[in-house]
Design a protein around this motif. Structure first.
Motif, PDB file in Angstrom:
ATOM      1  N   TRP A 244       0.765  -1.168   0.109  1.00  0.00           N
ATOM      2  CA  TRP A 244      -0.121   0.012   0.017  1.00  0.00           C
ATOM      3  C   TRP A 244       1.021   1.237  -0.036  1.00  0.00           C
ATOM      4  CZ3 TRP A 244      -5.268   1.028  -0.289  1.00  0.00           C
ATOM      5  CH2 TRP A 244      -5.662   2.306   0.185  1.00  0.00           C
TER       6      TRP A 244
ATOM      7  N   GLN B 230      -7.875  -2.920  -5.973  1.00  0.00           N
ATOM      8  CA  GLN B 230      -9.247  -2.503  -5.345  1.00  0.00           C
ATOM      9  C   GLN B 230     -10.363  -2.933  -6.068  1.00  0.00           C
ATOM     10  OE1 GLN B 230      -8.975   1.898  -4.869  1.00  0.00           O
ATOM     11  NE2 GLN B 230     -11.184   2.243  -5.099  1.00  0.00           N
TER      12      GLN B 230
ATOM     13  N   TRP C 141      -6.885   3.650  -5.200  1.00  0.00           N
ATOM     14  CA  TRP C 141      -5.880   3.785  -4.148  1.00  0.00           C
ATOM     15  C   TRP C 141      -4.732   2.590  -4.386  1.00  0.00           C
ATOM     16  CZ3 TRP C 141      -5.923   7.700  -1.269  1.00  0.00           C
ATOM     17  CH2 TRP C 141      -7.249   8.604  -1.000  1.00  0.00           C
ATOM     18  N   HIS C 142      -5.322   1.565  -4.743  1.00  0.00           N
ATOM     19  CA  HIS C 142      -4.537   0.353  -5.142  1.00  0.00           C
ATOM     20  C   HIS C 142      -4.872  -0.490  -6.160  1.00  0.00           C
ATOM     21  CE1 HIS C 142      -2.398  -3.396  -4.037  1.00  0.00           C
ATOM     22  NE2 HIS C 142      -1.307  -2.715  -3.781  1.00  0.00           N
TER      23      HIS C 142
ATOM     24  N   VAL D 126      -3.423  -6.709  -0.353  1.00  0.00           N
ATOM     25  CA  VAL D 126      -2.261  -5.590  -0.366  1.00  0.00           C
ATOM     26  C   VAL D 126      -1.343  -6.124   0.784  1.00  0.00           C
ATOM     27  CG1 VAL D 126      -3.650  -4.066   1.287  1.00  0.00           C
ATOM     28  CG2 VAL D 126      -1.941  -3.110  -0.310  1.00  0.00           C
TER      29      VAL D 126
ATOM     30  N   PHE E 199      -8.919  -5.018  -0.714  1.00  0.00           N
ATOM     31  CA  PHE E 199      -7.860  -4.938  -1.347  1.00  0.00           C
ATOM     32  C   PHE E 199      -7.199  -6.089  -1.229  1.00  0.00           C
ATOM     33  CE2 PHE E 199      -8.732  -0.293   0.308  1.00  0.00           C
ATOM     34  CZ  PHE E 199      -8.587   0.294  -1.000  1.00  0.00           C
TER      35      PHE E 199
ATOM     36  N   ILE F 198       0.173  -4.701   3.766  1.00  0.00           N
ATOM     37  CA  ILE F 198      -0.078  -3.398   4.515  1.00  0.00           C
ATOM     38  C   ILE F 198       1.015  -2.780   5.258  1.00  0.00           C
ATOM     39  CG2 ILE F 198      -1.622  -2.616   6.735  1.00  0.00           C
ATOM     40  CD1 ILE F 198      -3.169  -5.187   6.224  1.00  0.00           C
TER      41      ILE F 198
ATOM     42  N   TRP G  16      -4.124   6.066   6.421  1.00  0.00           N
ATOM     43  CA  TRP G  16      -5.182   6.523   5.648  1.00  0.00           C
ATOM     44  C   TRP G  16      -6.530   5.948   6.404  1.00  0.00           C
ATOM     45  CZ3 TRP G  16      -8.274   2.772   2.665  1.00  0.00           C
ATOM     46  CH2 TRP G  16      -9.051   3.398   1.799  1.00  0.00           C
TER      47      TRP G  16
ATOM     48  N   ALA H  83       5.853  -2.914   4.008  1.00  0.00           N
ATOM     49  CA  ALA H  83       4.853  -3.816   3.859  1.00  0.00           C
ATOM     50  C   ALA H  83       4.803  -5.276   4.298  1.00  0.00           C
ATOM     51  CB  ALA H  83       4.497  -3.826   2.441  1.00  0.00           C
TER      52      ALA H  83
ATOM     53  N   MET I  36      -1.143   2.949   5.135  1.00  0.00           N
ATOM     54  CA  MET I  36      -2.332   2.467   5.141  1.00  0.00           C
ATOM     55  C   MET I  36      -3.249   2.626   6.369  1.00  0.00           C
ATOM     56  SD  MET I  36      -4.073  -1.362   4.173  1.00  0.00           S
ATOM     57  CE  MET I  36      -5.481  -0.824   2.663  1.00  0.00           C
TER      58      MET I  36
END
Length: 175
Positions: A75, A109, A105-106, A125, A123, A127, A134, A82, A131
């Motif tokens: 992310w 998504q 955003w990714h 993703v 997502f 993390i 966000w 991550a 994130m």
């Protein structure tokens, strides 16, 4: 270029770089470039470039350089922070859900509007702390459904913030 790092106490170093890509992210620009000193592709926040000079040398961006592969499943741009990609499931209140779905955003998504007007966003993703920040921005307008550890992390950050506000109110009342 003369560059001030964001880490290592803002250490200033001279770098010779070969720019591959410039991208907007958040409220700043980032340079993805091959750094001759470290001999790897790195990210540089353009705001931290103190001086730059164009050299009389040439280079070629490798044909196999793929920006999406470089950025990976993380992310945001904190690739090194991550974890392994995992499913993130979020329920947004209607208004916040509209804001979220207006942007990508990714690349993983997926969004759907539920019958009650809330928006379910998922997502796949890695993390990052970005994130978490966000999610905190959306406050009570987002529910973290999965993974459980992320739900608890966001809840803990909200509890800390509430505690700070309560402490500040008590100090103000004591004045």
């Amino acid at each position: 270029m003369i560059y001030a790092t964001g880490s290592r106490g803002g250490q200033v170093t001279e770098r010779v770089v070969e720019p591959y890509h410039i991208m907007a992210y958040g409220r700043s620009w980032h340079l993805i470039a091959y750094d001759q000193r470290r001999q790897e592709v790195l990210q540089f926040k353009v705001d931290r470039v103190q001086e730059a000079e164009i050299l009389d040398t040439t280079y070629t961006v490798p044909r196999d350089f793929d920006l999406d592969a470089y950025m990976g499943d993380a992310w945001g741009i904190m690739r090194g922070a991550a974890g392994e990609p995992e499913l993130v499931e979020l329920f947004f209140e209607p208004e916040a859900g509209r804001w979220v779905t207006e942007e990508t955003w990714h690349h993983s998504q997926q969004s759907e509007t539920l019958p009650d007007g809330r928006v379910r966003v998922t997502f796949w993703v890695g993390i990052t702390p970005e994130m978490v920040s966000w999610l905190l921005y959306y406050g009570s307008r987002v529910q973290v459904m999965a993974p459980p550890w992320l739900r608890e992390r966001v809840a803990e950050e909200h509890r800390k913030a509430a505690g700070l506000c309560e402490s500040a109110s008590e100090r103000i009342n004591d004045l």
